[in-house]
Each structure stands twice: as structure tokens, then as C-alpha cells.
Enzyme design. Structure first.
Site, PDB file in Angstrom:
ATOM      1  N   ASP B  36      32.847  19.865  -7.417  1.00 46.28           N
ATOM      2  CA  ASP B  36      32.509  18.643  -8.146  1.00 46.28           C
ATOM      3  C   ASP B  36      32.716  17.398  -7.293  1.00 46.28           C
ATOM      4  O   ASP B  36      32.217  16.325  -7.628  1.00 46.28           O
ATOM      5  CB  ASP B  36      33.333  18.537  -9.444  1.00 46.28           C
ATOM      6  CG  ASP B  36      32.780  19.474 -10.530  1.00 46.28           C
ATOM      7  OD1 ASP B  36      31.923  20.302 -10.199  1.00 46.28           O
ATOM      8  OD2 ASP B  36      33.213  19.370 -11.692  1.00 46.28           O
ATOM      9  N   ASP B 280      -6.823 -14.005  -4.789  1.00 51.58           N
ATOM     10  CA  ASP B 280      -6.570 -12.741  -4.105  1.00 51.58           C
ATOM     11  C   ASP B 280      -6.072 -11.671  -5.080  1.00 51.58           C
ATOM     12  O   ASP B 280      -6.246 -10.477  -4.860  1.00 51.58           O
ATOM     13  CB  ASP B 280      -5.536 -12.964  -2.998  1.00 51.58           C
ATOM     14  CG  ASP B 280      -5.319 -11.703  -2.190  1.00 51.58           C
ATOM     15  OD1 ASP B 280      -6.273 -11.292  -1.502  1.00 51.58           O
ATOM     16  OD2 ASP B 280      -4.234 -11.105  -2.288  1.00 51.58           O
ATOM     17  N   GLY B 415      -7.776  -5.848  -2.024  1.00 52.45           N
ATOM     18  CA  GLY B 415      -9.031  -5.873  -2.766  1.00 52.45           C
ATOM     19  C   GLY B 415     -10.248  -5.415  -1.985  1.00 52.45           C
ATOM     20  O   GLY B 415     -10.950  -4.496  -2.395  1.00 52.45           O
ATOM     21  N   LEU B 416     -10.489  -6.002  -0.818  1.00 53.20           N
ATOM     22  CA  LEU B 416     -11.720  -5.672  -0.095  1.00 53.20           C
ATOM     23  C   LEU B 416     -11.665  -4.269   0.479  1.00 53.20           C
ATOM     24  O   LEU B 416     -12.679  -3.591   0.569  1.00 53.20           O
ATOM     25  CB  LEU B 416     -11.964  -6.702   1.008  1.00 53.20           C
ATOM     26  CG  LEU B 416     -12.379  -8.064   0.475  1.00 53.20           C
ATOM     27  CD1 LEU B 416     -12.588  -9.036   1.618  1.00 53.20           C
ATOM     28  CD2 LEU B 416     -13.654  -7.956  -0.360  1.00 53.20           C
TER      29      LEU B 416
END
Lengths: 430, 519
Positions: B36, B280, B415-416
Site C-alpha cells: 500500500d 481567427d 482554421g485554414l
């Protein structure tokens, strides 16, 4: 109950024959932890711990640095309904196993692993394994063993697993030629190297335990010779010896010297001619010496202190002492198998300090008083000791890294060099 | 009996350890078998703590079971108190010790120790880690800030508060507490005690001196805050400042509890609102996000995702059963079915069927997402060594909102890039199984077969004669070397072979070279 604290200098008589034994907190893993390498080694086996949430948490915390997307182990977590008798534990286990097998149809060997709670409530896993065998056999075979912390420390889990496995080995045919079993999990690459050496020596047939597949089991009988690749296999060796196998005593294959002595034990048992042995092992020996020698300037004269972990400690200490010129301050080991380790202690100084079991606070007192140059210890202690300014080497790395054999001797030495090299490089202070 | 591969929470005694490890001068004596002690490495490795957690384990063994495990507990407890001289000692049992029923509380009382003993009942087969932490904190507060006799007097608003809940191994608690302290003090409110993280038992005794409490992490501090309200009349602020909107709401709630007028509240602004409104971020609109974690972080994540980043919440769940009601309410708000489960396989199934474009989860969901090749950010414990970054990285307050914007948006394709992927699906280097280009450094685990091949091939640093051959056996051996160092091994071996005038690289050459170049 407690032995008086043995302070440095007063306990020179705590050698291998009479190690220091103190009772107290053990800062070690339990036997369940062996599953972390066993489940990778044996690719069609699955390990099902029957235990508590603590067991499951232990498995993921101990394996935390190497979480596998789909490990071949799991925990059947006992809950209060099982304990209160509201649910039949065996029926519950049936359900868990059925769910598991439907999820993983590739499993050929399902290993039920006992834990502290299952031992304390006396859950009969032998009976459970038999039941499951009747339900799902012969497509899936079932084994059971205990990896509980009340009975096993870390690598003893592998010992118990292998002992259970070898119970099931087929008997060798009456006219069997001498064969060799090499026992103890090794990295695949190390196993392949040893296999090539044994084949070049013309010795065999040979087989490794645990095998990579649960169905590739060697036979055993009076013509079987047993060579231990790991020092923690007391139960397994006993089981094989009971079935007629003859154990070849040797130091363990760590470093050039250990590897040579280990190979030699097998070669002698199979009557390999010494000239041939020298020719086959020569290049490996030379490479190992060359590679180890590079670490000697850093390690020579360094004082090393081992906390107990895997039972590899005496063999590691022997390697560091003999091949790298280290002084061994204390060899702590969870369990000392005197017979199997006799070859190691022959190569260590007579007065080397040995402790078996642990009282971690007292051992830390000894360690601090001795001011060793390097402490080999587990992950619970390493950062705190580093923060005190003491260099450490995680012992777990010695278990999870290919270190056996000639080609790894340099790597093994380098593992001990690294803490020193790191301190040399770092100009930042914590 | 439940089939478990990974668990979200440890057993309750690990929760108790977290409280002991959070505080100063508290030692925990845990009746437990060997093994333990693995829990120590949660602190020393995951949290990189420089001291051992203040826990002594009794380490009983099978052979002790028939004889006297109670005596082992008493010895361990007495020796721990002598050695560590704590201000107070916690005593309890782990799952195995619970079964043997030794009664640590009674045994410790029989020792007549000269320090307070707090007994913990930690039902391992019913409860889990967070419950254990909350219970331990509550027991300690009850012991050291006892309830006054009679009904607690109602308090008037005042400018002194306590902060309850942050603890060792909490998800970003280390940094959140710094951020929240800054926020609270900027209002002119004084912080009396932060507990349990960094508090002593003397600090706990001072808790009633504050006018109100702030519950930073309800999973751990909630029970105690309720008790303090009932028994000491202290109201509490139950809003966690995670995200821009919640930070504003938190500031208002704290101001109200402190009796500060609205016009006196200084403005607090993170960059998140403007970053989210800038063009953006258009590509974030309606991204489907699956959220799973502890209740506090999961609910907060859902609010931020929907209201601050413009995502669509497509799944929401928690492993914190104690807070199922709050999570159900939030799920209803976003029109999704709540998932209350601690079965990570069920969570995996839910992720698969929700088809998210982003997963916000724990380390376990990170693994699922990796397997499914879905971007992921980690928002909640259970913690991993990566959740203790070297940099300042809070989730709460102003800086927390900034950190959240970055860490949730960065795993997504820009994004692009995403558009180009759709346009040129068949480009061999640029397809939907390739990692986003800006992530190649940050995603080592997702190394593709192509990368492996490239790494293995390496670039020759020296002129290798064209006549140099690899024997099949040596080539096979080379493949056993991990791919990330294979290129180096190949180059070194070839260099060694050509320098030694060899024409064929055999296994021997491979290992001769290894020995030659070994450090």
C-alpha cells in the site's frame, strides 16, 4: 519485536549468513506489480486481479508512466455487496470473466491473481479457476496465484506466477534428451542473444519461462536442467525440482563475470568442451569488458547503498563491486534466498552488510549516517533523498530495462553512471 | 464486483493521505499491508514532492494475521509519534485492514498519546478517494474548531474569509490558490486561512474567525463548508471562478459576502472574451465537444465551452457520484444525456457514439481520444505528472481563463489547415491521419509509421560506401531497437563498419559498434 537500531560500525556481523532483520514499514511494491511486465511478456495471457479499488489504483499508479492503451490486466473490484454476502462472489466473478472474454476474444490464458483482500476473506481462487475452466475451456485456460502484499513483495509475484505455470508443464518423454529451461522474464532482445549463444554452443533444446505464448510450454522431468535468469524464483525452482528438474547453481547474468559464470554453469552441465566455450563467449566477454570499463572512472571507489526492492540487489552489488570497483555500504533486499544467491555472496566481501525485510525509517537513519555516494531505491524515496542532497538511482529501472548478458553490461554500468553524470552537468541548484 | 481497468479515484484512504500531505504537522498512521506504500509515489513522483508524505504504514503480513496485528498497529503508531512529533495524528485502515477489524481509533486512544488523535472511518468497499479526502478534512475541522454550544449566531457581512478545498494532488490547485488569492485580495478582502493546503491544526482552530468561506473545490471542501455554516454560522461562496463568466460571478458573490458595494469592485478581464470574439476563432463555432471529469471541472468546462468559446456540448459526465445532481442540471441545460459513471469503458463508448471533435476529460479520456485520433485537453484529476507543469498554469481566475483558452484551442487544427485537409485529402503527407503541423513537437506519442520510418532511415553523416551490406539477421536485430534511437544506431554501426573496412554488417558488427560507441 524490534531489533535495536543498528548504527553504522556496530553491525559488521550482519552479513549474508545473518542479515539484519527489522520489522517496520516496508517501502516496497506488492507482488501484483510484477503483472506490469508479465502482461507484456506473455502476449496471449490476461491477468485479472481479484481485489479492491486499492489494487486497481496501485496497478495504474505503478504503471502510470507507461499506460498502455489496452493493457492485458484488469481488476475485479470487490464491493460491499460481495462482502455482505448479498452477492455470491463466485457468480460475480463468472460475470466479470464472461464480460472480459467477450471483450478480448484473443485471450488464451486467463490468470486469476489473488490480492490482500481476497486472501483475507479466503476467496478460493483455485476453485474459481477450476469453475472458469469448465465454463470456458479448453479454448481458454485458467491459472491462479497470489500476488498479495501480505505474502509477496514485488518480484515474488512473478515467482508465484511461474510456479503456478510450471505445475502445468507436460512431463518429458521417458527417452528425453537433456534439455534446458531458462527461467525468469527477460527482455525479448536479451532472450534472443542468449538463445544464439546457447545454439552456438550446441546446447539444448532450450526454452525460456515465461514463454512469449502460453501454448509454447516446455516439458519437464529428470533430464531437464534449470538455469535461473532472475534471483527471485525460489517457489518456481522448488516446483520444478519437485518435478525432477536439476537446478544449475550460478551467479546471475549481470555484467561480464556474472554472464560468463552463468553460461558456464549450463555449458558444464551439457559437457561443452572448454575450448569451444571460450571461443563462443570470447567476443561477447571482450565487448562487455570494453563497454563496462568506460564507466569505471566514474564509479570506482563510490559507496553504494541499496534499499530493498526486487531481490536483484545482491547481484547488482556484486557487479558494481567486482567490475566497477564500488564499495557496498548496505545491501537491502526484501527477501534473501541464501541458496540461490550463494554464488553472488562468494564474490562479495565477507563482511558486506546485508539487511532483509525493512523498517524504512531506521534504514533511512542508517543511510543518512553513512552518507553514501549513491542510493539505489524505489520511487517513494528517490525524490525526497535527492532533495536532501543524496544521489539516487531508481531501482525500478533495473527491473524494467534490459540489463542481462554481455551486450547489456555496458548499459547496466551506465545506469549507475547517469546520476553522477547528471550532477556533473547541472549548474542549477534546487 | 466490477471489472476495472483504470480507475478515476483511488480508495478513500488515499484521500485521507492527500489531506495529511496537504497540511503541516499532521501525521497519518495507516493500518495497511506492504504494497500500500505505492501511494507515496503519487506524491513523490507525480507531484514531485521533495519530502515523503507524512504517513506511516503498519505493514502487516499474512503470518501476523493469526497473532497480533493490533499490537503491530500500536507499535507503529507510538513510534511514528515519537519520531515525527506531529501536532496531531490521524489513524485509519486501508481496505485489507478494514477486513481484519482492529479498530485503529480505539488502539490509538489506548496509547494515551500526548497529542490529539483523530480517528477516520474509511469504508473502502463503498467510498472513494474524494469522499475520503472530504471526510478527513471535515473530521479534522470538527476536532480543532469544535461547534459552540447552542445555535450559531447569524453573521453580518465582513471582509475576512477562509478558502476551503485546495489539496495536495488536486488538479492545478497549486496555481489556482495563487490566482484566487490575488483576486480576493484585490477586492480588499483578507484571507484568514487556506485549508487544507498549507494549513496547520492551529490554523483550523482559527477558521471560525472569518466572516465567510469560499469553497474552492466542493469535492473536498463542501462538507466542511456546510458544517461550518450550520455550526459557526459562516455563509459560503459556492461559485468556482473557472472561466471568464464564472470569475465575474465569483467576484460579485465574494463582494456581496464581504459587504462591498458594486461600484467598488475593480474590473477583472482575461483575454479570453476578445480572443474568442476575434475572427481567427470563427472556426471554433459549433465544434462538438465531449466533457468528462470531476463534477466541478466538468460543469465549469461545459459553461465555458458553450458560452465562452461557442462550442456545442455533445456529451457531459462525471465520475463524482456525490455531485450527480449538479452535473445532471448542467446536462439538461445543454440538452445532452448526463453520464454519471466511474466505468471508463462506458465513458469510452459514450465518446465513440457522441462523435466529438474535441474531448475535454481526464488522463483516461486523453488515452481514448488518442486512440480515436480526436484532439483532447485535460481538465480534471486524476492527476498525471504532466498536470504539474513547471510553468504557472492555473484554471481559476483571470489567468485561468487565459490558460484554458490556449490549452483547449491549441489541440485543434487551425482554421485554414482544416480546410486544406478537406481539399487535398489524398496528399500523402497531408491527410487526415497526419498530426496538425503545429503539433508535431507536442505529440510524441502519436508518432506515425511514416515518422518511424524516417527516424530509422536517418541521414548519413558520413559517406557510407555503397558496397556496405546489412546481413538479414543484423537488420532484424536493428528493428528491435526502439525506433526513436534506431536511426542513430544504424548510422553508428555503418560508420563503425566503414571505418573498419567491413563490407557486411553482421550481428557481431552491430554489437561491436554498440560496445565501441557506448558511453
Amino acid at each position: 519485536m524490534n531489533a535495536p537500531a543498528n548504527l553504522p560500525g556496530t553491525a559488521a556481523d550482519c552479513g549474508p549468513a545473518q542479515p539484519l532483520r527489522q520489522r517496520g514499514q516496508h517501502e516496497v511494491f506488492c507482488g501484483l506489480t510484477s503483472i506490469i511486465w508479465l502482461h507484456r511478456k506473455m502476449q496471449d495471457a490476461f491477468f485479472l486481479v481479484v481485489g479492491s479499488r486499492t489494487c486497481a489504483h496501485l496497478m495504474q499508479s505503478a504503471a502510470g508512466v507507461m499506460i498502455f492503451a489496452e493493457p492485458r490486466f484488469a481488476t475485479a473490484v470487490i464491493d460491499e455487496r460481495d462482502l455482505a454476502g448479498m452477492a455470491d462472489v463466485h457468480e460475480e466473478l463468472d460475470k466479470v470473466v464472461a464480460k472480459l472474454l467477450s471483450r478480448r476474444p484473443d485471450i488464451r490464458l486467463l490468470v486469476l491473481v489473488g490480492s490482500c483482500p481476497s486472501e483475507v476473506i479466503k476467496l478460493d481462487l483455485a476453485k474459481a479457476a477450476e469453475r472458469q475452466g469448465a465454463l470456458h475451456g479448453p479454448a481458454v485456460r485458467f491459472l491462479h496465484y497470489s500476488g498479495s502484499g501480505i505474502e509477496t513483495t514485488f518480484t515474488q509475484g512473478e515467482d508465484n506466477f511461474l510456479a503456478a505455470l510450471v505445475e502445468n508443464l507436460p512431463a518429458e518423454p521417458a527417452d528425453a534428451k537433456p534439455s534446458l529451461i531458462i527461467a525468469g522474464a527477460l527482455a525479448d532482445v536479451v532472450e534472443d542473444q542468449f538463445r544464439r549463444i546457447f545454439e552456438a554452443l550446441g546446447l539444448g533444446p532450450i526454452s525460456f519461462l515465461p514463454p512469449r505464448s502460453s501454448t509454447a510450454l516446455p516439458h519437464v522431468g529428470p533430464n531437464t536442467r534449470l538455469l535461473l535468469a532472475q534471483p527471485f524464483l525460489g517457489e518456481m525452482a522448488k516446483t520444478l525440482e519437485r518435478r525432477g528438474a536439476r537446478h544449475l547453481m550460478a551467479p546471475f547474468p549481470l555484467g561480464e563475470e556474472g554472464t560468463t559464470a552463468w553460461l558456464k554453469a549450463a555449458a558444464d552441465a551439457f559437457g561443452i568442451e572448454p575450448g569451444r566455450f571460450a571461443a563462443i563467449t570470447g567476443p561477447g566477454r571482450a565487448r562487455a569488458k570494453l563497454a563496462v570499463e568506460k564507466s569505471r572512472p566514474t564509479l570506482e571507489g563510490k559507496r553504494i547503498f541499496f534499499f530493498p526492492d526486487s531481490q536483484l540487489e545482491p547481484a547488482m552489488a556484486r557487479f558494481l563491486h567486482r567490475e566497477l570497483g564500488c564499495d557496498i555500504v548496505e545491501i537491502g533486499t526484501p527477501f534473501l534466498h541464501r541458496h540461490h544467491l550463494a554464488g553472488e555472496f562468494e564474490l562479495l566481501p565477507d563482511n558486506v552488510f546485508v539487511s532483509e525485510g525493512q523498517d524504512v525509517d531506521r534504514q533511512l537513519d542508517r543511510c543518512r549516517a553513512q552518507k553514501p555516494d549513491l542510493v539505489v531505491c524505489g520511487m517513494g524515496l528517490a525524490n525526497p533523498l535527492e532533495a536532501e542532497g543524496i544521489a539516487t538511482k531508481w531501482s525500478i529501472e533495473l527491473v524494467f530495462t534490459p540489463v542481462q548478458g554481455y551486450e547489456q553490461a555496458g548499459d547496466l554500468a551506465e545506469l549507475f553512471v547517469r546520476p553522477f553524470a547528471r550532477r556533473e552537468r547541472l549548474k542549477v541548484s534546487a | 464486483m466490477q471489472l476495472t481497468v483504470w480507475t478515476y479515484e483511488g480508495p478513500p484512504h488515499v484521500g485521507a493521505m492527500r489531506i495529511a500531505a496537504s497540511m503541516r504537522g499532521v501525521h497519518f498512521v495507516l493500518h495497511a499491508p506492504q504494497g500500500d506504500t505505492y501511494a507515496d509515489l503519487l506524491f513523490t513522483m507525480i507531484e514531485r514532492r521533495s519530502t515523503r508524505p507524512p504517513v506511516t504504514y503498519t505493514t502487516f503480513q499474512a503470518r501476523d494475521l493469526g497473532s497480533d496485528t493490533a499490537e503491530i498497529f500500536k507499535t507503529a503508531c507510538r513510534e511514528a509519534v515519537e519520531r515525527f512529533r506531529p501536532d496531531a495524528v490521524l489513524v485509519g485502515a486501508s481496505c485489507t485492514a478494514e477486513l481484519i477489524q482492529d479498530n485503529p481509533g480505539g488502539l490509538a486512544a489506548a496509547l494515551n498519546l500526548d497529542i490529539p488523535v483523530v480517528n477516520l472511518e474509511l469504508p473502502s468497499y463503498q467510498k472513494k478517494e474524494n469522499w475520503g479526502a472530504a471526510e478527513t478534512f471535515y473530521r479534522l475541522v470538527r476536532a480543532f474548531a469544535p461547534a459552540p454550544v447552542g445555535v450559531a449566531a447569524a453573521r453580518t457581512p465582513g471582509r475576512v474569509c477562509n478558502i476551503l478545498g485546495p489539496a495536495s494532488l488536486g488538479f492545478r490547485h497549486r496555481d489556482d490558490i495563487v490566482e484566487v488569492r490575488k483576486l480576493v485580495e484585490s477586492l480588499g478582502v483578507t484571507i484568514n486561512v487556506v485549508a487544507p493546503l498549507g494549513a496547520s491544526v492551529a490554523d483550523l482552530a482559527r477558521l471560525p474567525e472569518a466572516d465567510f468561506n469560499i469553497v474552492l473545490y466542493p469535492e473536498i471542501g463542501g462538507v466542511t463548508a456546510d458544517w461550518l455554516k450550520r455550526n459557526h454560522g459562516q455563509p459560503f461562496v459556492a461559485i468556482q471562478p473557472i472561466g471568464a463568466l464564472a470569475t465575474e460571478a465569483f467576484v460579485e458573490a465574494v463582494a456581496k459576502a464581504a459587504g462591498i458595494k458594486a461600484q467598488d469592485i475593480p474590473e477583472t478581464r482575461s483575454r479570453l472574451p476578445w480572443y474568442s470574439r476575434s475572427v481567427d476563432s470563427t472556426y471554433l463555432t459549433g465544434k462538438r465537444v465531449f466533457i468528462f471529469g470531476d463534477a466541478t471541472h466538468a460543469v465549469a468546462a461545459a459553461h465555458i465551452a458553450a458560452k465562452e468559446l461557442g462550442f456545442t456540448v455533445c456529451g457531459l459526465g462525471t465520475y463524482s457520484r456525490e455531485f450527480a445532481r449538479e452535473v445532471r442540471a448542467a446536462a439538461a441545460e445543454y440538452g445532452v444525456e448526463p453520464l454519471i459513471s466511474d466505468d471508463h469503458l462506458a465513458v469510452e463508448d459514450a465518446i465513440i457514439s457522441a462523435q466529438p471533435e474535441l474531448v475535454l476529460g481526464t488522463q483516461m479520456e486523453r488515452h481514448v481520444a488518442k486512440r480515436l485520433r480526436i484532439p483532447c485537453a485535460v481538465i480534471s484529476s486524476p492527476v498525471h505528472v504532466q498536470d504539474f507543469p513547471a510553468r504557472y498554469s492555473p484554471q481559476m481566475g483571470v489567468e485561468g481563463a487565459n490558460v484554458i483558452f490556449d490549452s483547449w484551442v491549441h489541440p485543434l487544427m487551425m482554421g485554414l489547415e482544416e480546410h486544406l485537409l478537406h481539399m487535398f485529402r489524398d496528399d500523402f503527407e497531408f491527410n487526415d491521419t497526419a498530426q496538425p503541423s503545429h503539433l508535431s513537437q507536442g505529440a510524441p506519442a502519436a508518432a506515425s509509421a511514416q515518422e518511424e520510418h524516417a527516424a530509422a532511415a536517418g541521414s548519413p553523416l558520413i559517406e557510407v560506401p555503397a558496397t556496405l551490406q546489412w546481413a538479414d539477421e543484423a537488420e532484424r536485430e536493428l528493428k528491435k531497437i526502439p525506433f526513436f534511437v534506431r536511426g542513430k544506431a544504424r548510422r553508428n554501426t555503418e560508420r563503425f563498419a566503414s571505418e573498419n573496412g567491413l563490407r557486411t554488417i553482421t550481428l557481431e558488427t552491430l554489437y561491436d559498434a554498440k560496445a565501441h560507441f557506448s558511453r
